[in-house]
Design a protein around this motif. Structure first.
Motif, short mmCIF file in Angstrom:
data_model
loop_
_atom_site.label_atom_id
_atom_site.label_comp_id
_atom_site.label_asym_id
_atom_site.label_seq_id
_atom_site.Cartn_x
_atom_site.Cartn_y
_atom_site.Cartn_z
N GLN A 228 20.59 106.56 5.40
CA GLN A 228 21.44 106.57 4.21
C GLN A 228 22.25 107.86 4.07
OE1 GLN A 228 21.91 103.89 2.18
NE2 GLN A 228 20.66 102.85 3.71
N CYS A 229 21.78 108.95 4.66
CA CYS A 229 22.48 110.23 4.52
C CYS A 229 23.73 110.31 5.40
CB CYS A 229 21.55 111.39 4.81
SG CYS A 229 20.89 111.36 6.49
N PHE A 230 23.90 109.34 6.30
CA PHE A 230 25.08 109.31 7.17
C PHE A 230 26.13 108.38 6.56
CE2 PHE A 230 21.51 110.24 10.04
CZ PHE A 230 21.98 111.41 10.63
N GLY A 231 27.38 108.59 6.94
CA GLY A 231 28.45 107.74 6.45
C GLY A 231 28.23 106.28 6.87
N TYR A 232 28.64 105.37 6.02
CA TYR A 232 28.40 103.94 6.24
C TYR A 232 28.88 103.48 7.61
CZ TYR A 232 28.58 98.90 5.67
OH TYR A 232 28.42 97.56 5.85
N PHE A 233 30.08 103.90 8.01
CA PHE A 233 30.66 103.43 9.26
C PHE A 233 30.06 104.13 10.49
CE2 PHE A 233 33.92 102.40 6.10
CZ PHE A 233 33.96 101.02 6.30
N GLN A 234 29.34 105.21 10.28
CA GLN A 234 28.69 105.91 11.39
C GLN A 234 27.29 105.40 11.69
OE1 GLN A 234 28.79 109.84 9.69
NE2 GLN A 234 30.67 110.39 10.80
N ARG A 235 26.67 104.75 10.71
CA ARG A 235 25.25 104.39 10.83
C ARG A 235 24.92 103.53 12.04
NH1 ARG A 235 24.57 102.88 4.52
NH2 ARG A 235 25.07 104.97 3.76
N SER B 122 26.41 103.34 14.99
CA SER B 122 26.44 104.15 16.22
C SER B 122 25.29 105.14 16.25
CB SER B 122 27.77 104.90 16.33
OG SER B 122 28.82 103.98 16.56
N ILE B 123 24.98 105.76 15.11
CA ILE B 123 23.88 106.72 15.06
C ILE B 123 22.56 106.01 15.36
CG2 ILE B 123 22.56 108.22 13.51
CD1 ILE B 123 25.34 109.00 12.29
N GLN B 124 22.38 104.81 14.81
CA GLN B 124 21.17 104.04 15.09
C GLN B 124 21.06 103.71 16.58
OE1 GLN B 124 20.18 100.88 12.34
NE2 GLN B 124 19.33 99.63 13.99
N GLU B 125 22.16 103.31 17.19
CA GLU B 125 22.15 103.02 18.63
C GLU B 125 21.78 104.27 19.44
OE1 GLU B 125 25.63 101.19 20.29
OE2 GLU B 125 25.48 99.44 18.98
N PHE B 126 22.32 105.44 19.05
CA PHE B 126 22.01 106.67 19.78
C PHE B 126 20.56 107.07 19.59
CE2 PHE B 126 26.51 107.35 20.54
CZ PHE B 126 26.44 107.80 21.85
N MET B 127 20.03 106.90 18.40
CA MET B 127 18.62 107.24 18.19
C MET B 127 17.72 106.32 19.02
SD MET B 127 18.33 108.51 14.27
CE MET B 127 19.15 110.04 13.78
N ALA B 128 18.08 105.05 19.11
CA ALA B 128 17.32 104.12 19.96
C ALA B 128 17.45 104.52 21.43
CB ALA B 128 17.82 102.69 19.73
N PHE B 129 18.65 104.91 21.83
CA PHE B 129 18.90 105.35 23.21
C PHE B 129 18.07 106.59 23.55
CE2 PHE B 129 21.36 108.35 25.85
CZ PHE B 129 21.44 107.64 27.04
N PHE B 130 18.08 107.59 22.65
CA PHE B 130 17.32 108.82 22.89
C PHE B 130 15.82 108.54 22.91
CE2 PHE B 130 21.23 111.12 21.80
CZ PHE B 130 21.23 112.05 22.82
N SER B 131 15.36 107.67 22.02
CA SER B 131 13.93 107.32 22.00
C SER B 131 13.52 106.73 23.34
CB SER B 131 13.64 106.31 20.88
OG SER B 131 13.91 106.88 19.62
N LYS B 132 14.29 105.80 23.83
CA LYS B 132 14.01 105.14 25.11
C LYS B 132 14.05 106.16 26.26
CE LYS B 132 15.75 101.21 27.87
NZ LYS B 132 15.81 101.84 29.17
N THR B 133 15.08 106.99 26.29
CA THR B 133 15.24 107.99 27.35
C THR B 133 14.07 108.97 27.37
OG1 THR B 133 17.65 107.81 27.17
CG2 THR B 133 16.79 109.78 28.26
N CYS C 134 29.15 116.07 12.76
CA CYS C 134 28.38 114.92 12.30
C CYS C 134 27.18 114.64 13.15
CB CYS C 134 29.27 113.69 12.20
SG CYS C 134 28.38 112.16 12.40
N CYS C 135 27.44 114.06 14.29
CA CYS C 135 26.34 113.60 15.13
C CYS C 135 26.13 114.59 16.27
CB CYS C 135 26.66 112.22 15.67
SG CYS C 135 25.23 111.35 16.25
#
Length: 199
Positions: free
Chosen positions: A27-34, A36-47, A195-196
């Motif tokens: 929620q602390c990130f901009g609506y339109f960024q969420r 992409s940020i979620q995808e990157f967090m999933a990507f980093f978790s997997k990596t 931002c990210c």
């Protein structure tokens, strides 16, 4: 204010890791960024799970974020992505707790065939909300002082976790888990260094 952004459970296979369930608080990130940020967090978790040895823990600092990971001896893994102020002991205790709860609901014989879509584990969202306040959570975890004897390895950047010769930019471009929009977002954020900065 200290914050947990993502809590994920993964299964580490011989050459990869797959998400079994994830919960996010963005929620602390901009609506339109969420997205992409979620995808990157999933990507980093997997990596990071793919590059963490079995039966070990590590914490990876990247910009203002911390990524705490634990891969159990049975290849079940948990990841917490939070800000740097969040207590690492509480984060690792949270990981241990959710992995134990997950194992009670889904035995190890099912992990190989589970998909994130099929996995019904609302306890992850409950834990993510409950552990947002590490002081409150720390009172709960003081009972569990016996965080196993596994040494937690601390890395200063995601680059320290990558294998020799690997580059984050190359991994991002090759990733099938990131949309074209998220890859473009990464390039823009990297140029602007805003931002990210996680990416």
């Amino acid at each position: 204010m200290v914050k947990i952004y993502a809590l994920s459970i993964l299964y580490k296979e011989p050459n990869a890791a797959k998400h079994l369930k994830s919960a996010f608080e963005l929620q602390c990130f901009g609506y339109f960024q969420r997205g992409s940020i979620q995808e990157f967090m999933a990507f980093f978790s997997k990596t990071i799970v793919e590059r963490t040895q079995i039966a070990s823990r590590q914490s990876v600092k990247e910009s203002e974020y911390m990524c705490h990971v634990y891969v159990r001896g049975d290849n079940l893994a948990g990841v917490v992505i939070c800000d740097q102020e969040y207590n690492s002991r509480v984060a690792h205790t949270l990981i241990t707790k959710v992995l134990d709860e997950f194992t009670q609901k889904y035995p190890s014989t099912t992990w190989n065939s589970l998909t994130e879509r099929d996995t019904n584990f609302p306890e992850l969202n409950v834990s993510l909300a409950k552990y947002q306040n590490p002081r409150e959570a720390d009172a709960i975890t003081k009972i569990q002082e016996d965080l196993d004897e596994t040494k937690i390895i601390l890395h200063n950047t995601i680059g320290a976790v990558l294998e020799r010769g690997e580059k984050l930019d190359d991994l991002i471009q090759k990733s099938e888990g990131l949309s074209t929009q998220s890859k473009a977002f990464y390039k823009t954020a990297k140029k602007a260094n805003s931002c990210c900065s996680f990416t």
